[in-house]
Design an enzyme around this catalytic site. Sequence first.
Site, PDB file in Angstrom:
ATOM      1  CE  LYS A 149      14.284 -18.206 -41.039  1.00  0.00           C
ATOM      2  NZ  LYS A 149      13.986 -19.614 -40.858  1.00  0.00           N
ATOM      3  CG  ASP A 199       8.745 -25.191 -39.613  1.00  0.00           C
ATOM      4  OD1 ASP A 199       8.572 -24.037 -39.184  1.00  0.00           O
ATOM      5  OD2 ASP A 199       9.850 -25.619 -40.018  1.00  0.00           O
ATOM      6  CD1 TRP A 225      13.598 -24.218 -44.061  1.00  0.00           C
ATOM      7  CD2 TRP A 225      14.930 -25.100 -42.490  1.00  0.00           C
ATOM      8  NE1 TRP A 225      14.666 -23.377 -43.886  1.00  0.00           N
ATOM      9  CE2 TRP A 225      15.497 -23.887 -42.931  1.00  0.00           C
ATOM     10  CE3 TRP A 225      15.601 -25.831 -41.507  1.00  0.00           C
ATOM     11  CZ2 TRP A 225      16.703 -23.375 -42.421  1.00  0.00           C
ATOM     12  CZ3 TRP A 225      16.794 -25.331 -40.998  1.00  0.00           C
ATOM     13  CH2 TRP A 225      17.331 -24.117 -41.451  1.00  0.00           C
TER      14      TRP A 225
HETATM   15  C1  PLP Z   1      14.648 -20.941 -40.681  1.00  0.00           C
HETATM   16  C2  PLP Z   1      13.709 -22.069 -40.664  1.00  0.00           C
HETATM   17  C3  PLP Z   1      13.888 -23.144 -39.776  1.00  0.00           C
HETATM   18  C4  PLP Z   1      15.060 -23.248 -38.828  1.00  0.00           C
HETATM   19  O1  PLP Z   1      14.818 -22.419 -37.760  1.00  0.00           O
HETATM   20  P1  PLP Z   1      15.793 -22.348 -36.486  1.00  0.00           P
HETATM   21  O2  PLP Z   1      15.008 -21.432 -35.601  1.00  0.00           O
HETATM   22  O3  PLP Z   1      17.085 -21.765 -36.958  1.00  0.00           O
HETATM   23  O4  PLP Z   1      15.956 -23.695 -35.931  1.00  0.00           O
HETATM   24  C5  PLP Z   1      12.942 -24.144 -39.782  1.00  0.00           C
HETATM   25  N1  PLP Z   1      11.882 -24.110 -40.607  1.00  0.00           N
HETATM   26  C6  PLP Z   1      11.677 -23.086 -41.471  1.00  0.00           C
HETATM   27  C7  PLP Z   1      10.471 -23.097 -42.352  1.00  0.00           C
HETATM   28  C8  PLP Z   1      12.583 -22.042 -41.516  1.00  0.00           C
HETATM   29  O5  PLP Z   1      12.382 -21.030 -42.381  1.00  0.00           O
END
Ligand code: PLP
Length: 355
Positions: free
Chosen positions: A191, A167, A100
Amino acid sequence: MKHNFGAGPCILPKEVFQEASQAVLDFNNTGLSILEISHRSKEFEEVVVETERLVRELLNVPQNYSVLFLQGGASQQFAMVPLNLLPEGGKAAYFDTGVWATKAAKEAKKIGQVEIVASSSDKNYNYIPKGFEIPADSAYFHYTSNNTIYGTEVFEKPTTSVPTVVDMSSDILSRVIDITDYDLIYAGAQKNMGPAGVTLVIIKDEILGRSGRSLPSILDYEPHIKAGSMYNTPPVYSIYVSMLNLRWLKAKGGISVIEQENIVKARTLYDEIERNPFFKGTAAVEDRSRMNVTFVMENSDLEAEFLALSKERNLIGIKGHRSVGGFRASIYNALSITSINALVDAMREFEEKHK
Ligand SMILES: *Cc1c(COP(=O)(O)O)cnc(C)c1O
């Protein structure tokens, strides 16, 4: 009972599912479904206001930060962050701790100059690099606080004087953080916060308007802030279900309470991985995630058999990501210690059978 260890979309509390399903039939005794009400209605406005209030209260968000509910997932933020924060000719610093983080840097490279300040790609991202420099002339520093695929987590924010963007998709609301340590936080809800379809963004107002770029409105934070996340039709149902989940978290006692539970859950599982001679963890011990527990078997030939046993024991979603292999147990807020114990029991049962 199914034990859902899926990495995302994630488990949510049963009472949230119940209330969410009721609202599909009749939302707050309006005689209308939550799926058909206007996003401009008074009823939905109250939902957005309460969701924002809960985010602010649970995470202790100061007034000089805006809270947004956007679409496009964390992946859209990979692009929005550099578009909004990286000036023409400027440079951004990225910390490469997994897929990511790499994807975020790749998008930023399309907008401007990117410097990778440190990477753990040499060991398939099984640790968090430490002791690196973040150039003081960077427009911002970006990192991923929890590496969902590799099961590593950054518990201490790297020190820097430049604006910090994180993020937090897979560890938001799982532990106490100090919002003032950060300038922009984003998280795809699916998540740990709610269903897929909504992305939480918390942004310090003073870092806006620095890129000097003229952006399409939908990719510019400011129109979304001015419109209170109603620049266009927001993901009504995803916001509503997130609100229910935030209410649940508040009723439990908030983040400091869930953090203690998460610590116990993670410790219980890691202890068994260490004790049980058939299994071993893949992440460096000091960087082990409290949200995604990655492990393999000493003898990889036995993995299919353990997976089959897990299935029999109603343990869902524990197959590891293809880039790590083995197993990954995602143990988000709503997953109870009962489910952890069910997994530990299956590991012991497997040991008994094979020793
Ligand atoms: C799942 C995930 C993403 C991607 O997320 P989307 O909402 O599908 O774009 C980005 N960063 C992390 C840390 C993730 O776990």
